[in-house]
Design a protein around this motif. Structure first.
Motif, PDB file in Angstrom:
ATOM      1  N   PHE A   4       0.854  -1.191   0.000  1.00  0.00           N
ATOM      2  CA  PHE A   4       0.000   0.000   0.000  1.00  0.00           C
ATOM      3  C   PHE A   4       0.888   1.239   0.000  1.00  0.00           C
ATOM      4  N   ARG A   6       1.092   5.223   1.345  1.00  0.00           N
ATOM      5  CA  ARG A   6       0.515   6.282   2.188  1.00  0.00           C
ATOM      6  C   ARG A   6       1.545   7.402   2.309  1.00  0.00           C
ATOM      7  N   ILE A 145       3.765  -1.336   3.704  1.00  0.00           N
ATOM      8  CA  ILE A 145       3.186   0.000   3.472  1.00  0.00           C
ATOM      9  C   ILE A 145       4.336   0.935   3.140  1.00  0.00           C
TER      10      ILE A 145
END
Ligand code: FAD
Length: 619
Positions: A4, A6, A145
């Protein structure tokens, strides 16, 4: 395995992590908070209380920048007390006891309400590093992440070991596992690491306490909220019980010192001197025959009671024996024994002023892992790291806190410049500018800057701007005209005899309490009572802040020239017993040698300087 992306990842849902994640999200970034247990967000590992002297100042400053801790604490407050109420506002600290469950629920709700903030349950086991820059995290389930900024707020969890007597258990706090894989990775990355410890008392079953034999302490009749946004408590208010240890308690503790984890050499980490265990108290203050114990309810629908003042790492059966020597606790049942915990921390001297790891950009550290203790110190650092990471990601100039504008600035400066040798907690004596850095004016000092920076939401801006305008207008009107002592005496007020004409603002600052007649004299009938009270506080301290600034300037000049100090510094009036003891042992010859003493405060240095000046002290 998934990956992911972010802007910011925050590791840990404690007091530092919640503020860091919320601050980054308030700045408009995509933030994710990863924590071991969702239901552990907002857990208070030790006492169910927020604020106090120095700590209440930190909470107000975090609140002034739209942080969470003040609002959440108010929502859970079951006893509000303004500490040092009888002294001046500079050293008054708002404090409350919280309903533990309500605090947790309010923090979880507050995070859920922050737009752009995601909360994820999981364990971070590794940092992704590219070159010498941190660029994300790996979770135990294999997911990654990627992020521009990673904020680590692991509290007491890194290689945490809990001690009850000679029993040792790995854990981050009671009921939670320790974090070892990430700790090993951080060790490989070569950050300066050490061990610290802290302890907590046994929890008691309130139904087994003889409350009717104890003195009860209610909260304040007019509760003072922690958040500038709140006016009154939301929950019912409870009283605490007061009791004390006695010779029999101390004898049991003394007889079992060799079974205490802290005293039998079982713990290598250093503990908080300012929050001593009952073992510490009995040994260090051997001449005292009793120590006060506050019996603090942990909640409205909760029978658990937190006996503040008797934290320990003695075996469970010894805890039961000493607890039962205490008045009112003769039949008390322990629900959970007290314990000590030791954990890894990182030398904060390896951090920049923004709490970023200097040798590993992209990684910020905040909270207990920087060597501090306390929810408030953790929250303040979380805010600093969250704002700094957001600024770095967004290409903004960082929001800097200085010693002259905030206790947060004092905290950061002390940590990164001086480091710690024991868990660091905030005191008002650590701040040179404490007459100006008051809990009551934290919003005036910081909220306007926060609005400009972009971390203050619309609700607070709407509340702050009219208040700031009302204060500015009142000050301007009160300063506009000069009045003679006769004018003031005509109002029935004590006017002094120097014959000097002063503005109404100056006259107000000379009074012990705000008085609406001064406002009427300046043409402000019907001035709002809260505005008048705030202007009165500001005017009172304006009288002293010139002196404060002079003192600070002389201290800076003395440090620059490394001025020599006189002999027998331990007898200088106004020093704490602890500092006097250190001065008599260490015998510093110059001001910089004195400044290097652990626990030395700017206020104490000024006293040493004054006493060492020619004619400064009669011996
Ligand atoms: P914490 O509140 O400890 O939160 C750490 C968070 O990080 C937790 O949510 C945890 O789940 C999470 N986490 C850790 N590692 C990972 C990972 N790898 N992946 C995902 N999540 C992770 N303070 C006082 O002021 N006075 C006291 O007397 C006092 N006594 C204490 C006694 C004990 C036994 C303990 C445990 C604490 C005590 N404290 C005391 C300290 C107080 O609890 C802390 O100062 C405060 O909670 C620190 O906040 P923090 O956010 O730094 O860490």
């Amino acid at each position: 395995m998934a990956r992911f992306d972010r802007d910011v990842v925050v590791i840990g849902g404690g007091h530092a992590g919640c503020e860091a994640a919320a601050a980054a999200a308030r700045m408009g970034l995509r933030a994710v908070l990863v924590t071991l247990r969702l239901d552990g967000i907002g857990v208070m590992s030790c006492n169910p209380a927020i604020g106090g002297l120095g700590k209440g100042h930190l909470v107000r400053e975090v609140d002034a920048l739209d942080g969470l801790i003040g609002r959440v604490a108010d929502a859970a407050g079951i006893q509000f007390r303004l500490l040092n109420r009888s002294k001046g506002p500079a050293v008054q600290g708002p404090r409350l006891q919280a309903d533990r469950r309500a605090y947790r629920a309010a923090m979880q709700a507050a995070l859920a309400a922050v737009p752009g903030l995601e909360v994820l349950e999981g364990e971070v086991v590794d940092l992704m590093v590219s070159g010498r820059r941190v660029c994300g995290v790996r979770l135990a389930d294999g997911n990654e992440i990627a992020a521009h900024a990673v904020i680590l707020t692991a509290g007491t969890f890194l290689n945490g070991v809990m001690h009850v007597g000679q029993e040792r258990t790995a854990g981050g706090r009671v009921g939670d596992r320790a974090v070892t894989r990430l700790a090993a990775r951080l060790a490989d990355l070569g950050l300066g690491r050490g061990r610290l410890k802290t302890g907590t008392p046994p929890r008691l079953d309130g139904r087994t306490i003889a409350w009717d034999r104890l003195e009860m302490q209610p909260g304040d009749a007019a509760p003072v909220m922690l958040s500038f946004l709140n006016k009154a408590p939301g929950l019912a208010q409870l009283s605490c019980g007061l009791t004390e240890t006695n010779a029999a308690t101390h004898e049991i503790v003394r007889d079992n010192l060799d079974r205490s984890a802290m005293y039998s050499g079982g713990i290598e980490g250093v503990g908080p001197r300012y929050c001593p265990s009952i073992e510490d108290k009995v040994v260090r203050f051997a001449d005292k025959t009793r120590h006060q114990v506050f019996l603090e309810p942990e909640g409205i629908a909760d029978h658990t009671v937190y006996p503040n003042g008797i934290s320990t790492s003695l075996p469970a059966e010894v805890q039961e024996a000493y607890v039962r020597t205490i008045k009112g606790l003769e039949s008390a049942v322990i629900l959970q024994p007290g314990y000590a915990i030791e954990y890894d921390y990182f030398d904060p001297r390896g951090l920049t002023r923004d709490l970023e790891v200097a040798s590993l950009p992209g990684l910020w550290l905040a909270g207990q892992i920087n060597g501090t203790t306390g929810y408030e110190e953790a929250a303040a650092q979380g805010l600093v790291a969250g704002l700094a990471a957001a600024a770095a990601v967004s290409g903004l100039e960082p929001f800097r806190f200085g010693r002259t504008d905030s206790y947060i600035g004092v905290l950061v400066d002390d940590l990164v410049a001086r480091g710690v040798t024991e868990p660091y907690r905030m005191f008002t004596s650590r701040a040179e500018y404490r007459l100006q850095l008051r809990a009551d004016n934290a919003d005036q000092r910081l909220t306007g800057r926060g609005i400009d920076f972009g971390c203050v939401g619309a609700e607070r801006a709407r509340a702050f701007e009219p208040k700031a305008r009302a204060l500015a207008d009142a000050r301007e009107a009160l300063e506009a005209l000069a009045f003679s002592p006769a004018d003031v005496a005509a109002l029935g007020l004590k006017a002094g005899r120097d014959g000097r004409r002063r503005s109404a603002l100056e006259w107000l600052g000379l009074l012990d309490a705000p008085d609406g007649r001064v406002a009427v004299m300046a043409g402000l009938p019907g001035l709002d009572a809260e505005v008048l009270a705030q202007v009165h506080r500001d005017a009172t301290y304006a009288r002293f802040s010139g002196r404060e600034a002079d003192g600070i300037r002389s201290l800076a000049a003395a440090m620059e020239g490394d001025v020599a100090l006189g002999p027998e510094l331990e007898s200088v009036p106004g020093l704490s017993k602890e500092l006097a003891g250190k001065l008599s042992r260490i015998r510093p010859r110059t001001i910089s040698e004195a400044a290097a003493i652990e626990g030395m405060t700017p206020a104490a240095l000024m006293r040493l300087l004054a006493a060492s000046a020619p004619g400064g002290r009669s011996r």
